[in-house]
Design a protein around this motif. Sequence first.
Motif, PDB file in Angstrom:
ATOM      1  N   ILE A  89      48.069  65.161  24.554  1.00 23.17           N
ATOM      2  CA  ILE A  89      47.234  64.271  25.375  1.00 23.17           C
ATOM      3  C   ILE A  89      47.834  62.870  25.397  1.00 23.17           C
ATOM      4  CG2 ILE A  89      44.982  63.130  25.500  1.00 23.17           C
ATOM      5  CD1 ILE A  89      43.784  65.791  24.447  1.00 23.17           C
ATOM      6  N   ALA A  90      48.235  62.362  24.238  1.00 21.88           N
ATOM      7  CA  ALA A  90      48.830  61.020  24.178  1.00 21.88           C
ATOM      8  C   ALA A  90      50.113  60.961  24.990  1.00 21.88           C
ATOM      9  CB  ALA A  90      49.107  60.635  22.725  1.00 21.88           C
ATOM     10  N   LEU A  91      50.939  61.991  24.891  1.00 16.17           N
ATOM     11  CA  LEU A  91      52.172  62.040  25.652  1.00 16.17           C
ATOM     12  C   LEU A  91      51.876  62.086  27.142  1.00 16.17           C
ATOM     13  CD1 LEU A  91      55.246  62.182  25.449  1.00 16.17           C
ATOM     14  CD2 LEU A  91      55.041  64.666  25.436  1.00 16.17           C
ATOM     15  N   GLY A  92      50.879  62.850  27.533  1.00 17.77           N
ATOM     16  CA  GLY A  92      50.499  62.933  28.939  1.00 17.77           C
ATOM     17  C   GLY A  92      49.981  61.615  29.469  1.00 17.77           C
ATOM     18  N   LEU A  93      49.156  60.908  28.679  1.00 18.55           N
ATOM     19  CA  LEU A  93      48.635  59.607  29.100  1.00 18.55           C
ATOM     20  C   LEU A  93      49.752  58.583  29.213  1.00 18.55           C
ATOM     21  CD1 LEU A  93      45.337  59.416  27.028  1.00 18.55           C
ATOM     22  CD2 LEU A  93      45.574  59.852  29.476  1.00 18.55           C
ATOM     23  N   THR A  94      50.681  58.609  28.272  1.00 21.00           N
ATOM     24  CA  THR A  94      51.814  57.694  28.330  1.00 21.00           C
ATOM     25  C   THR A  94      52.649  57.967  29.569  1.00 21.00           C
ATOM     26  OG1 THR A  94      51.876  57.573  25.931  1.00 21.00           O
ATOM     27  CG2 THR A  94      53.864  56.895  27.095  1.00 21.00           C
ATOM     28  N   ALA A  95      52.880  59.230  29.868  1.00 18.96           N
ATOM     29  CA  ALA A  95      53.678  59.586  31.036  1.00 18.96           C
ATOM     30  C   ALA A  95      53.001  59.114  32.315  1.00 18.96           C
ATOM     31  CB  ALA A  95      53.906  61.100  31.083  1.00 18.96           C
TER      32      ALA A  95
ATOM     33  N   LEU B 172      60.031  59.646  31.921  1.00 25.17           N
ATOM     34  CA  LEU B 172      61.485  59.666  31.884  1.00 25.17           C
ATOM     35  C   LEU B 172      61.966  61.081  32.173  1.00 25.17           C
ATOM     36  CD1 LEU B 172      62.145  57.645  28.598  1.00 25.17           C
ATOM     37  CD2 LEU B 172      62.350  56.808  30.933  1.00 25.17           C
ATOM     38  N   SER B 173      63.122  61.202  32.755  1.00 25.57           N
ATOM     39  CA  SER B 173      63.699  62.527  32.996  1.00 25.57           C
ATOM     40  C   SER B 173      64.134  63.131  31.659  1.00 25.57           C
ATOM     41  CB  SER B 173      64.906  62.417  33.926  1.00 25.57           C
ATOM     42  OG  SER B 173      65.994  61.801  33.245  1.00 25.57           O
TER      43      SER B 173
END
Length: 142
Positions: A9-15, A21-22
Amino acid sequence: MKAIIAAAIALGLTACATGRLSDTERLALYQQHAGAPVNQIRYLDPMGWDRIDDQHVVLQMRPNESWLLRLSGPCLQWTSGSPFIGLSSFSGMTLSRFDKVVAPGSSQLSCLIQEIRPVDVKALRAAEKSLREKPRTQASGM
Protein backbone atom coordinates in the motif's frame (compact mmCIF):
# COMPACT_ATOMS: atom_id res chain seq x y z
CA MET A 1 1.53 -10.85 5.89
CA LYS A 2 0.38 -7.53 7.36
CA ALA A 3 3.83 -6.07 6.72
CA ILE A 4 3.71 -7.14 3.08
CA ILE A 5 0.26 -5.59 2.61
CA ALA A 6 1.32 -2.37 4.35
CA ALA A 7 4.47 -2.16 2.25
CA ALA A 8 2.48 -2.74 -0.94
CA ILE A 9 0.00 0.00 0.00
CA ALA A 10 2.79 2.44 0.90
CA LEU A 11 4.61 1.65 -2.33
CA GLY A 12 1.41 2.14 -4.31
CA LEU A 13 0.68 5.49 -2.63
CA THR A 14 4.23 6.67 -3.25
CA ALA A 15 3.99 5.65 -6.90
CA CYS A 16 0.71 7.57 -7.31
CA ALA A 17 2.06 10.67 -5.61
CA THR A 18 5.39 10.91 -7.40
CA GLY A 19 5.06 9.09 -10.69
CA ARG A 20 6.51 5.62 -10.77
CA LEU A 21 10.10 5.05 -11.80
CA SER A 22 10.64 2.54 -14.58
CA ASP A 23 12.11 -0.88 -13.75
CA THR A 24 15.41 0.25 -15.31
CA GLU A 25 15.53 3.41 -13.17
CA ARG A 26 14.66 1.49 -10.01
CA LEU A 27 17.32 -1.15 -10.72
CA ALA A 28 19.94 1.56 -11.30
CA LEU A 29 18.97 3.23 -8.01
CA TYR A 30 19.25 -0.04 -6.06
CA GLN A 31 22.51 -1.03 -7.75
CA GLN A 32 23.96 2.39 -6.96
CA HIS A 33 23.23 1.81 -3.27
CA ALA A 34 24.17 -1.88 -3.08
CA GLY A 35 27.45 -3.16 -1.70
CA ALA A 36 29.72 -5.89 -2.98
CA PRO A 37 28.21 -9.36 -3.53
CA VAL A 38 28.26 -11.76 -0.58
CA ASN A 39 28.14 -15.55 -0.61
CA GLN A 40 25.33 -15.95 1.92
CA ILE A 41 23.13 -14.13 4.40
CA ARG A 42 21.41 -15.20 7.59
CA TYR A 43 17.88 -16.07 6.56
CA LEU A 44 15.01 -15.11 8.83
CA ASP A 45 11.41 -14.56 7.86
CA PRO A 46 11.61 -11.45 5.67
CA MET A 47 9.48 -8.45 6.62
CA GLY A 48 8.71 -7.96 2.96
CA TRP A 49 10.04 -7.95 -0.55
CA ASP A 50 9.88 -5.80 -3.65
CA ARG A 51 10.09 -6.81 -7.28
CA ILE A 52 12.51 -4.55 -9.14
CA ASP A 53 12.23 -6.25 -12.53
CA ASP A 54 11.88 -9.80 -13.86
CA GLN A 55 15.35 -10.77 -12.61
CA HIS A 56 15.83 -8.69 -9.44
CA VAL A 57 14.08 -8.69 -6.07
CA VAL A 58 14.84 -6.90 -2.80
CA LEU A 59 14.30 -8.79 0.46
CA GLN A 60 13.69 -6.65 3.52
CA MET A 61 14.82 -8.60 6.57
CA ARG A 62 14.60 -5.73 9.10
CA PRO A 63 13.70 -2.03 8.80
CA ASN A 64 17.31 -1.15 7.95
CA GLU A 65 18.45 -4.45 6.43
CA SER A 66 17.68 -5.22 2.79
CA TRP A 67 19.32 -7.42 0.18
CA LEU A 68 19.27 -7.11 -3.61
CA LEU A 69 19.01 -10.53 -5.27
CA ARG A 70 19.83 -11.14 -8.94
CA LEU A 71 18.08 -14.23 -10.29
CA SER A 72 19.04 -16.63 -13.08
CA GLY A 73 15.94 -16.02 -15.16
CA PRO A 74 12.75 -14.04 -15.48
CA CYS A 75 10.85 -15.53 -12.53
CA LEU A 76 8.86 -12.48 -11.59
CA GLN A 77 6.56 -12.04 -14.57
CA TRP A 78 3.15 -11.34 -13.05
CA THR A 79 1.27 -12.10 -16.24
CA SER A 80 1.92 -15.80 -15.74
CA GLY A 81 2.43 -16.03 -12.01
CA SER A 82 1.40 -14.71 -8.64
CA PRO A 83 2.42 -11.63 -6.65
CA PHE A 84 3.82 -13.98 -4.00
CA ILE A 85 7.24 -15.56 -3.86
CA GLY A 86 8.81 -18.37 -1.93
CA LEU A 87 12.43 -18.97 -1.06
CA SER A 88 13.97 -22.41 -1.16
CA SER A 89 17.07 -22.61 1.02
CA PHE A 90 19.14 -25.77 1.26
CA SER A 91 20.31 -25.05 4.80
CA GLY A 92 17.20 -23.31 6.17
CA MET A 93 19.27 -20.89 8.30
CA THR A 94 21.08 -19.07 5.50
CA LEU A 95 20.27 -17.94 2.00
CA SER A 96 23.08 -18.28 -0.51
CA ARG A 97 23.86 -18.23 -4.17
CA PHE A 98 22.26 -21.22 -5.85
CA ASP A 99 19.28 -21.29 -3.48
CA LYS A 100 16.03 -20.61 -5.32
CA VAL A 101 13.27 -18.05 -5.57
CA VAL A 102 9.96 -19.71 -6.42
CA ALA A 103 7.07 -17.78 -7.96
CA PRO A 104 3.91 -19.86 -7.54
CA GLY A 105 1.26 -19.71 -10.22
CA SER A 106 -0.22 -21.65 -13.06
CA SER A 107 3.25 -22.75 -14.10
CA GLN A 108 5.43 -22.65 -11.01
CA LEU A 109 8.66 -20.89 -11.89
CA SER A 110 11.89 -21.13 -9.95
CA CYS A 111 15.16 -19.34 -10.51
CA LEU A 112 18.54 -19.71 -8.88
CA ILE A 113 19.88 -16.80 -6.88
CA GLN A 114 22.99 -15.70 -8.75
CA GLU A 115 24.01 -12.75 -6.61
CA ILE A 116 23.21 -11.30 -3.18
CA ARG A 117 24.18 -7.69 -2.40
CA PRO A 118 23.52 -5.67 0.79
CA VAL A 119 21.55 -2.46 0.24
CA ASP A 120 22.50 0.75 2.06
CA VAL A 121 18.90 1.45 3.08
CA LYS A 122 19.54 4.90 4.56
CA ALA A 123 21.35 6.12 1.43
CA LEU A 124 18.65 4.59 -0.78
CA ARG A 125 15.89 6.35 1.17
CA ALA A 126 17.75 9.67 0.93
CA ALA A 127 18.14 9.24 -2.85
CA GLU A 128 14.44 8.34 -3.22
CA LYS A 129 13.48 11.41 -1.15
CA SER A 130 15.66 13.57 -3.35
CA LEU A 131 13.98 12.17 -6.48
CA ARG A 132 10.53 12.84 -5.01
CA GLU A 133 11.41 16.43 -4.11
CA LYS A 134 13.03 17.19 -7.46
CA PRO A 135 9.75 17.55 -9.43
CA ARG A 136 8.35 19.89 -6.75
CA THR A 137 11.34 22.25 -6.84
CA GLN A 138 11.27 22.27 -10.66
CA ALA A 139 7.53 22.97 -10.69
CA SER A 140 7.90 25.86 -8.25
CA GLY A 141 10.68 27.39 -10.35
CA MET A 142 13.46 26.93 -7.80
